[in-house]
Design a protein around this motif. Structure first.
Motif, mmCIF file in Angstrom:
data_model
loop_
_atom_site.group_PDB
_atom_site.id
_atom_site.type_symbol
_atom_site.label_atom_id
_atom_site.label_comp_id
_atom_site.label_asym_id
_atom_site.label_seq_id
_atom_site.Cartn_x
_atom_site.Cartn_y
_atom_site.Cartn_z
ATOM 1 N N GLY A 1 -48.926 -0.601 -32.864
ATOM 2 C CA GLY A 1 -48.848 -0.277 -34.285
ATOM 3 C C GLY A 1 -47.457 -0.034 -34.833
ATOM 4 O O GLY A 1 -47.309 0.342 -35.993
ATOM 5 N N PHE A 2 -46.425 -0.245 -34.030
ATOM 6 C CA PHE A 2 -45.060 -0.052 -34.511
ATOM 7 C C PHE A 2 -44.553 -1.332 -35.152
ATOM 8 O O PHE A 2 -44.969 -2.431 -34.792
ATOM 9 C CB PHE A 2 -44.137 0.370 -33.350
ATOM 10 C CG PHE A 2 -44.481 1.719 -32.797
ATOM 11 C CD1 PHE A 2 -44.071 2.866 -33.449
ATOM 12 C CD2 PHE A 2 -45.240 1.839 -31.644
ATOM 13 C CE1 PHE A 2 -44.406 4.118 -32.953
ATOM 14 C CE2 PHE A 2 -45.575 3.082 -31.144
ATOM 15 C CZ PHE A 2 -45.165 4.224 -31.808
ATOM 16 N N SER A 3 -43.656 -1.190 -36.119
ATOM 17 C CA SER A 3 -43.043 -2.357 -36.746
ATOM 18 C C SER A 3 -42.050 -2.979 -35.777
ATOM 19 O O SER A 3 -41.667 -2.362 -34.774
ATOM 20 C CB SER A 3 -42.321 -1.954 -38.040
ATOM 21 O OG SER A 3 -41.139 -1.236 -37.730
ATOM 22 N N VAL B 1 -43.758 4.959 -21.980
ATOM 23 C CA VAL B 1 -42.836 6.049 -22.333
ATOM 24 C C VAL B 1 -43.340 6.754 -23.589
ATOM 25 O O VAL B 1 -43.435 7.995 -23.635
ATOM 26 C CB VAL B 1 -41.397 5.526 -22.541
ATOM 27 C CG1 VAL B 1 -40.497 6.595 -23.135
ATOM 28 C CG2 VAL B 1 -40.820 5.018 -21.216
ATOM 29 N N VAL B 2 -43.695 5.987 -24.602
ATOM 30 C CA VAL B 2 -44.198 6.578 -25.858
ATOM 31 C C VAL B 2 -45.501 7.321 -25.602
ATOM 32 O O VAL B 2 -45.680 8.462 -26.053
ATOM 33 C CB VAL B 2 -44.391 5.482 -26.936
ATOM 34 C CG1 VAL B 2 -45.074 6.056 -28.170
ATOM 35 C CG2 VAL B 2 -43.061 4.854 -27.307
ATOM 36 N N ARG C 1 -46.237 16.131 -25.355
ATOM 37 C CA ARG C 1 -45.859 16.964 -26.505
ATOM 38 C C ARG C 1 -47.007 17.182 -27.491
ATOM 39 O O ARG C 1 -46.807 17.728 -28.566
ATOM 40 C CB ARG C 1 -44.683 16.318 -27.251
ATOM 41 C CG ARG C 1 -43.390 16.219 -26.464
ATOM 42 C CD ARG C 1 -42.713 17.569 -26.229
ATOM 43 N NE ARG C 1 -42.337 18.248 -27.428
ATOM 44 C CZ ARG C 1 -41.144 18.223 -27.993
ATOM 45 N NH1 ARG C 1 -40.172 17.543 -27.439
ATOM 46 N NH2 ARG C 1 -40.919 18.879 -29.102
ATOM 47 N N ALA C 2 -48.202 16.727 -27.157
ATOM 48 C CA ALA C 2 -49.389 16.859 -28.016
ATOM 49 C C ALA C 2 -49.149 16.254 -29.394
ATOM 50 O O ALA C 2 -49.462 16.858 -30.421
ATOM 51 C CB ALA C 2 -49.836 18.314 -28.104
ATOM 52 N N LEU C 3 -48.572 15.050 -29.398
ATOM 53 C CA LEU C 3 -48.302 14.324 -30.640
ATOM 54 C C LEU C 3 -49.163 13.067 -30.690
ATOM 55 O O LEU C 3 -49.673 12.617 -29.658
ATOM 56 C CB LEU C 3 -46.827 13.888 -30.698
ATOM 57 C CG LEU C 3 -45.765 14.965 -30.692
ATOM 58 C CD1 LEU C 3 -44.394 14.339 -30.494
ATOM 59 C CD2 LEU C 3 -45.809 15.733 -31.998
ATOM 60 N N SER C 4 -49.253 12.490 -31.864
ATOM 61 C CA SER C 4 -49.877 11.167 -31.935
ATOM 62 C C SER C 4 -48.881 10.155 -31.350
ATOM 63 O O SER C 4 -47.670 10.416 -31.294
ATOM 64 C CB SER C 4 -50.210 10.800 -33.385
ATOM 65 O OG SER C 4 -49.015 10.551 -34.114
ATOM 66 N N ILE C 5 -49.383 9.044 -30.928
ATOM 67 C CA ILE C 5 -48.505 8.004 -30.382
ATOM 68 C C ILE C 5 -47.497 7.575 -31.437
ATOM 69 O O ILE C 5 -46.310 7.407 -31.149
ATOM 70 C CB ILE C 5 -49.340 6.813 -29.874
ATOM 71 C CG1 ILE C 5 -50.074 7.240 -28.600
ATOM 72 C CG2 ILE C 5 -48.481 5.589 -29.626
ATOM 73 C CD1 ILE C 5 -51.030 6.219 -28.050
ATOM 74 N N ARG C 6 -47.944 7.441 -32.654
ATOM 75 C CA ARG C 6 -47.050 7.032 -33.748
ATOM 76 C C ARG C 6 -45.920 8.049 -33.929
ATOM 77 O O ARG C 6 -44.752 7.669 -34.047
ATOM 78 C CB ARG C 6 -47.854 6.889 -35.037
ATOM 79 C CG ARG C 6 -47.028 6.539 -36.228
ATOM 80 C CD ARG C 6 -47.205 5.095 -36.584
ATOM 81 N NE ARG C 6 -46.374 4.783 -37.733
ATOM 82 C CZ ARG C 6 -45.396 3.903 -37.689
ATOM 83 N NH1 ARG C 6 -45.145 3.237 -36.596
ATOM 84 N NH2 ARG C 6 -44.672 3.653 -38.746
ATOM 85 N N ALA D 1 -44.735 10.231 -31.789
ATOM 86 C CA ALA D 1 -43.830 10.218 -30.635
ATOM 87 C C ALA D 1 -42.880 9.025 -30.719
ATOM 88 O O ALA D 1 -41.673 9.165 -30.485
ATOM 89 C CB ALA D 1 -44.633 10.165 -29.337
ATOM 90 N N GLY D 2 -43.406 7.864 -31.075
ATOM 91 C CA GLY D 2 -42.559 6.681 -31.205
ATOM 92 C C GLY D 2 -41.541 6.817 -32.319
ATOM 93 O O GLY D 2 -40.376 6.418 -32.158
ATOM 94 N N LEU D 3 -41.949 7.380 -33.434
ATOM 95 C CA LEU D 3 -41.020 7.563 -34.553
ATOM 96 C C LEU D 3 -39.922 8.564 -34.204
ATOM 97 O O LEU D 3 -38.775 8.416 -34.634
ATOM 98 C CB LEU D 3 -41.765 8.000 -35.811
ATOM 99 C CG LEU D 3 -42.675 6.936 -36.434
ATOM 100 C CD1 LEU D 3 -43.427 7.511 -37.626
ATOM 101 C CD2 LEU D 3 -41.896 5.696 -36.819
ATOM 102 N N ALA D 4 -40.269 9.582 -33.411
ATOM 103 C CA ALA D 4 -39.248 10.537 -32.960
ATOM 104 C C ALA D 4 -38.220 9.819 -32.089
ATOM 105 O O ALA D 4 -37.011 10.044 -32.227
ATOM 106 C CB ALA D 4 -39.900 11.682 -32.192
ATOM 107 N N LEU D 5 -38.669 8.937 -31.216
ATOM 108 C CA LEU D 5 -37.735 8.179 -30.387
ATOM 109 C C LEU D 5 -36.874 7.252 -31.246
ATOM 110 O O LEU D 5 -35.681 7.095 -30.988
ATOM 111 C CB LEU D 5 -38.487 7.380 -29.320
ATOM 112 C CG LEU D 5 -39.217 8.202 -28.250
ATOM 113 C CD1 LEU D 5 -40.011 7.295 -27.333
ATOM 114 C CD2 LEU D 5 -38.256 9.083 -27.476
#
Length: 121
Positions: A58-60, A84-85, A92-97, A99-103
């Motif tokens: 789902g990432f651009s 990794v994501v 970190r109990a985050l959504s995959i989206r 976590a990816g946006l943080a990276l």
């Protein structure tokens, strides 16, 4: 019409097999053929493959490029950018989206690196 090849001699060992045995033999040979390709898939990857995985998550394309570049810089690419994501999100109990946006924002890379210390996959 007579066959001019060696089919009869090469297939002689199969004539005594039942249909179930022939099917089992087929799958045995098919697995032998595919096993090296699967092994390569587990052992080798490329930035293009990893970007493709992230696109399907789902990432651009721009986000995927940033995540993959970060994985390459930090030598995490062999673990898989999607992995990794995913593992960062889970840790970190985050959504995959998220976590990816943080990276993508150059955040949490230290946390991601710690998840893979010691060669754990």
């Amino acid at each position: 019409m007579k066959r001019t090849d060696d089919y009869e001699s090469r297939s002689a060992h199969l004539k005594a097999l039942t249909d179930a045995e022939l099917e089992a033999r087929f799958w045995e040979l098919a697995n032998k053929l595919v096993d090296p390709m699967l092994q390569m898939g587990y052992e080798y990857t490329s930035p293009a493959v990893e970007r493709s995985v992230l696109l399907r998550m789902g990432f651009s394309s721009l986000e995927a490029k940033e995540i993959v570049n970060g994985c390459v810089e930090r030598r995490l690419i062999s673990h898989g950018a999607g992995n990794v994501v995913y593992r960062l999100a889970r840790a970190r109990a985050l959504s995959i989206r998220d976590a990816g946006l943080a990276l993508c924002a150059n955040e949490m890379w230290d946390d991601a690196e710690k998840l893979f210390e010691g060669g754990a996959k």
